[in-house]
Write an enzyme that holds these catalytic residues in place. Sequence first.
Site, PDB file in Angstrom:
ATOM      1  N   ASP A  17       0.886  -1.162   0.000  1.00 52.54           N
ATOM      2  CA  ASP A  17       0.000   0.000   0.000  1.00 52.54           C
ATOM      3  C   ASP A  17       0.923   1.211   0.000  1.00 52.54           C
ATOM      4  OD1 ASP A  17      -1.616   2.137   0.618  1.00 52.54           O
ATOM      5  OD2 ASP A  17      -2.673   1.134   2.265  1.00 52.54           O
ATOM      6  N   TYR A 232       0.963   0.211  14.989  1.00 51.40           N
ATOM      7  CA  TYR A 232      -0.035   0.019  13.926  1.00 51.40           C
ATOM      8  C   TYR A 232       0.302   0.866  12.714  1.00 51.40           C
ATOM      9  CZ  TYR A 232      -4.358  -0.061  11.327  1.00 51.40           C
ATOM     10  OH  TYR A 232      -5.276  -0.213  10.329  1.00 51.40           O
ATOM     11  N   LYS A 235      -3.265  -2.746   8.060  1.00 45.74           N
ATOM     12  CA  LYS A 235      -3.285  -4.213   8.119  1.00 45.74           C
ATOM     13  C   LYS A 235      -2.333  -4.784   7.076  1.00 45.74           C
ATOM     14  CE  LYS A 235      -5.606  -6.518  11.226  1.00 45.74           C
ATOM     15  NZ  LYS A 235      -4.823  -7.030  12.321  1.00 45.74           N
TER      16      LYS A 235
HETATM   17  P1  13P Z   1      -5.188  -0.501   4.997  1.00 47.14           P
HETATM   18  O1  13P Z   1      -4.453  -1.443   5.918  1.00 47.14           O
HETATM   19  O2  13P Z   1      -5.797  -1.216   3.835  1.00 47.14           O
HETATM   20  O3  13P Z   1      -4.302   0.637   4.597  1.00 47.14           O
HETATM   21  O4  13P Z   1      -6.422   0.087   5.798  1.00 47.14           O
HETATM   22  C1  13P Z   1      -6.162   0.830   6.937  1.00 47.14           C
HETATM   23  C2  13P Z   1      -7.372   1.362   7.620  1.00 47.14           C
HETATM   24  O5  13P Z   1      -7.216   2.003   8.628  1.00 47.14           O
HETATM   25  C3  13P Z   1      -8.717   1.089   7.100  1.00 47.14           C
HETATM   26  O6  13P Z   1      -9.708   1.668   7.905  1.00 47.14           O
HETATM   27 MG    MG Z   2      -4.060   2.084   3.273  1.00 43.84          MG
HETATM   28 MG    MG Z   3      -4.899  -2.208   2.245  1.00 48.58          MG
END
Ligand code: 13P
Ligand code: MG
Ligand code: MG
Length: 370
Positions: A17, A232, A235
């Site tokens: 990402d 964090y 994800k």
């Molecule tokens: P991603 O891990 O896909 O970047 O999403 C993060 C998020 O906070 C979605 O609410």
């Molecule tokens: Mg993201």
């Molecule tokens: Mg993502």
Amino acid sequence: MYCISMAKITISLIKADIGSFPGHSQTHPLILEKAAKMLKEAEGGIIIDSFVTHVGDDLQLIMTHRRGENDKEVHELAWKIFRTCADMARSMKLYGAGQDLLSDAFSGNVKGMGPGVAEMEFEERKSDPVLLFMADKTEPGAWNYFLYKMFADPFNSPGLVIDPQMHDGFVFEVHDLMEKRKIRFRTPEEIYSLLAYIGAPSRYVIKYVHRKDGIIAASTSTQRLSLIAGRYVGKDDPVMIVRAQNGLPAVGEVLEPFATPIIVAGWMRGSHHGPLMPVGLCDAKCTRFDGPPRVICLGFQINEGKLIGPGDMFDDPAYDRVRGRVNELADMLRAHGPFEPHRLSLDEMEYTTLTVVEKEYEKRWEPIPE
Ligand code: 13P
Ligand code: MG
Ligand code: MG
Ligand code: 13P
């Protein structure tokens, strides 16, 4: 020996990402175009063929080559593309630009640096169908259930019963992401032991599946960003490569487990359980509550390393019913608001931003007298 290894082909599916619009919903078309161009330029050199796509906010680089897994040049190529695309994302003020690039300098392998990696080296069969799965708003352990169904459950895959080449079963390599150790389970004889671990997908993740004679059947990404970064950072949005047919599960047996709505961890802020929705490429964007978690599947035939395809496997009314059921489950979980089990359990929340909130109240807690 040399000839045999020359004949082997490697598929590398590397994702990151690097920024998205609006918010965490999808990768920008200009970024996809840039990544595709850079890969095209490398064709005939480091790589044989390539394909670029996205699921939600994750940019996916699919590459074929003859250099094996963990090749420095291939990983460096992916890293360069991610860096260039992250710079572009910054210049466009996209959201979370550079989100998954945890380091500035390349150190020989993108593993541990943020991007997710699934790779598979094999000798091309007479005809070799390969399915590439890519998910957004969930974690690597999300594949556990589906891999178990494909390779160990005869109610899903009748090939386990009726195809003599599959009848001996498969070997699952499971990684413990907390202790950094691995173990192999032979199925069907050890399915109960295998399930004892993989039923806890936030910690135990299936990395590879091999047929008992050694043929590689599946390979997944196992990176957990929060465990690498210590905080964090989004994800881990996993990817997976599965080979099909001729002594392996048929394409339809590989796809069948996704007809059941399964609850996975991820979704909003990486902190909620939600149902995984299989979608076609045109729906590979996250909207409702930043989700629900989504999975796409691209199918290719491999021809001397060339990617023949893709087939957009979940772009099919046969998956409309599961999508409907996912929406119902999404309503049910959303009704819980900030309560478990919609919100992840406390030990999983350790890897989110909740700890920052908790710190503020640490001093206000008083002991309860006996
Ligand atoms: P991603 O891990 O896909 O970047 O999403 C993060 C998020 O906070 C979605 O609410
Ligand atoms: Mg993201
Ligand atoms: Mg993502
Ligand atoms: P293969 O044995 O050629 O993989 O075919 C199985 C099949 O018929 C798929 O439905």
